[in-house]
Design a protein around this motif. Sequence first.
Motif, PDB file in Angstrom:
ATOM      1  N   ILE A 157       0.860  -1.190   0.000  1.00  0.00           N
ATOM      2  CA  ILE A 157       0.000   0.000   0.000  1.00  0.00           C
ATOM      3  C   ILE A 157       0.892   1.234   0.000  1.00  0.00           C
ATOM      4  O   ILE A 157       1.882   1.298   0.729  1.00  0.00           O
ATOM      5  CB  ILE A 157      -0.899   0.019   1.252  1.00  0.00           C
ATOM      6  N   ASN A 158       0.545   2.217  -0.797  1.00  0.00           N
ATOM      7  CA  ASN A 158       1.262   3.487  -0.746  1.00  0.00           C
ATOM      8  C   ASN A 158       0.857   4.198   0.550  1.00  0.00           C
ATOM      9  O   ASN A 158      -0.316   4.520   0.738  1.00  0.00           O
ATOM     10  CB  ASN A 158       0.903   4.351  -1.956  1.00  0.00           C
ATOM     11  N   PRO A 159       1.797   4.419   1.473  1.00  0.00           N
ATOM     12  CA  PRO A 159       1.430   4.995   2.779  1.00  0.00           C
ATOM     13  C   PRO A 159       0.758   6.358   2.687  1.00  0.00           C
ATOM     14  O   PRO A 159       0.086   6.779   3.635  1.00  0.00           O
ATOM     15  CB  PRO A 159       2.782   5.107   3.501  1.00  0.00           C
ATOM     16  N   LEU A 160       0.917   7.041   1.561  1.00  0.00           N
ATOM     17  CA  LEU A 160       0.306   8.359   1.428  1.00  0.00           C
ATOM     18  C   LEU A 160      -1.206   8.307   1.564  1.00  0.00           C
ATOM     19  O   LEU A 160      -1.827   9.270   2.032  1.00  0.00           O
ATOM     20  CB  LEU A 160       0.682   8.987   0.078  1.00  0.00           C
ATOM     21  N   ILE A 161      -1.820   7.193   1.169  1.00  0.00           N
ATOM     22  CA  ILE A 161      -3.279   7.138   1.243  1.00  0.00           C
ATOM     23  C   ILE A 161      -3.760   6.970   2.683  1.00  0.00           C
ATOM     24  O   ILE A 161      -4.946   7.157   2.960  1.00  0.00           O
ATOM     25  CB  ILE A 161      -3.860   6.018   0.354  1.00  0.00           C
ATOM     26  N   GLY A 162      -2.858   6.636   3.605  1.00  0.00           N
ATOM     27  CA  GLY A 162      -3.245   6.530   5.010  1.00  0.00           C
ATOM     28  C   GLY A 162      -3.718   7.847   5.579  1.00  0.00           C
ATOM     29  O   GLY A 162      -4.571   7.874   6.474  1.00  0.00           O
TER      30      GLY A 162
END
Length: 471
Positions: free
Chosen positions: A411-416
């Motif tokens: 998962i791209n952590p930016l979407i967190g």
Amino acid sequence: MLGKSKTNTQVVRAMCVVLAICAVFSFATTTFAANDTASGSRGSTKIIEGSEKVPMISAGEFIKGIGKSTGIYKIIHTETAEERAAAEAEKAAQLAAESEEYGAGVIVPGWQKVLMIAIGFLIVYLAAVKGFEPLLLIPIGFGTILVNIPGAGMGDAPHGMLHIIYSAGVGNEFFPMLIFMGIGAMTDFGPLIANPKMALLGGAAQFGVFFTLFGVALLNFIPGINYTMFQASAIAIIGGADGPTSIYVSGKLAPEMMGVIAVAAYSYMALVPMIQPPIMKALTTEKERKIKMKQSRPVSRAEKVFFPLMLLILTALLLPPAAPLIGMLAFGNFVKQCGVVDRLSKTMENELMNIVSILLSLGVGSQMTPEKIINANSLGIIALGLLAFAVATATGIIMAKIMNIFLKNKINPLIGSAGVSAVPMAARVSNKVGLEYDPGNFLLMHAMGPNVSGVIGTAMAAGVFIATYAK
């Protein structure tokens, strides 16, 4: 098509993940609040100063109370006449106490009204010139100006225009419910249904709500600042970055703080593009920001139709106090997805949403009066809101990084960071930051999963607070 068992299984799985994650964070939040209040009564009385009417709730009593608040318990348990009379008497006593404590009789110096008018113009300036949530902050600003004009009486009972607006729909749950109905009509739960584990990110972001309770307890040690647990619960919802929910909870638990809570919530929602990127970049590496996620599977119309219905049923059975918010969200979304009442869907999304937003914002602005705003408690709310929002952003990102340890498809952590409830601004910010490092990396649809689950999570947290403290 609507009867396919596979479709039903997928929708149920998505719903179970959403509700389980939200419930864990919500229950943990309120349990901490209850234990904190109880411990304060044994130690420093500063923590609970002014909280004489707030019930002392142990962890065991909290769990028992939550069990009794479920729809399942209420279905199998018939309320006795004595229980009903006791509940009505307690509610009447609470309303009388609130009216006496926050009602009339406050003499406000003229210079304070002038100061509040200046604050109203500042809010209008930030909205109109700087673009900070103009659809909401412009009416709030004008409401602040109008209610503080000496001699105008626009906020006076019973015939003042702003008083009528507030009494008609802001001081109760009417306008926030209509807003949630419009949000439902504008929301696509497809990304969450396609990838249910994104609910973990929305649940993690609710730690901002949990963290705010720590801040409330600590601020009570500062001379001149005193928050009850009712007020702490209302302030904590700011951490979810959800304006309508903040208004709804403050109306139930701390109506005297509604104005400043609403302004803080909407202001930080408007500041998402400024607050979140520095946190996102500080907690991720360039390699992580360039992670490309696989395209989500197509979501059938049947799944989208079933989702709001399952959401409503599970909420009604497990946490009825959240049903007003979740129910209207589900209603608006079902009207959108069923495809047979397009006129209603378009009305909810556009005309009705705009009208209610105007009235709600004017009503909130009418609460921006000196006796409610010019005090240390209000300044504390603004500081706590900013800190809670930052924490919610950070915990969403950290959860994504933890999940990557166990996931094959990273998962791209930016979407967190999109786990906060600021829909769809937080998702757009995630996408924008990702594009800065890879122009071909589009994260918007992936970010919508945690974004919409954050809306549900904040509503569930609100339901737990109300179930615990509201009578």
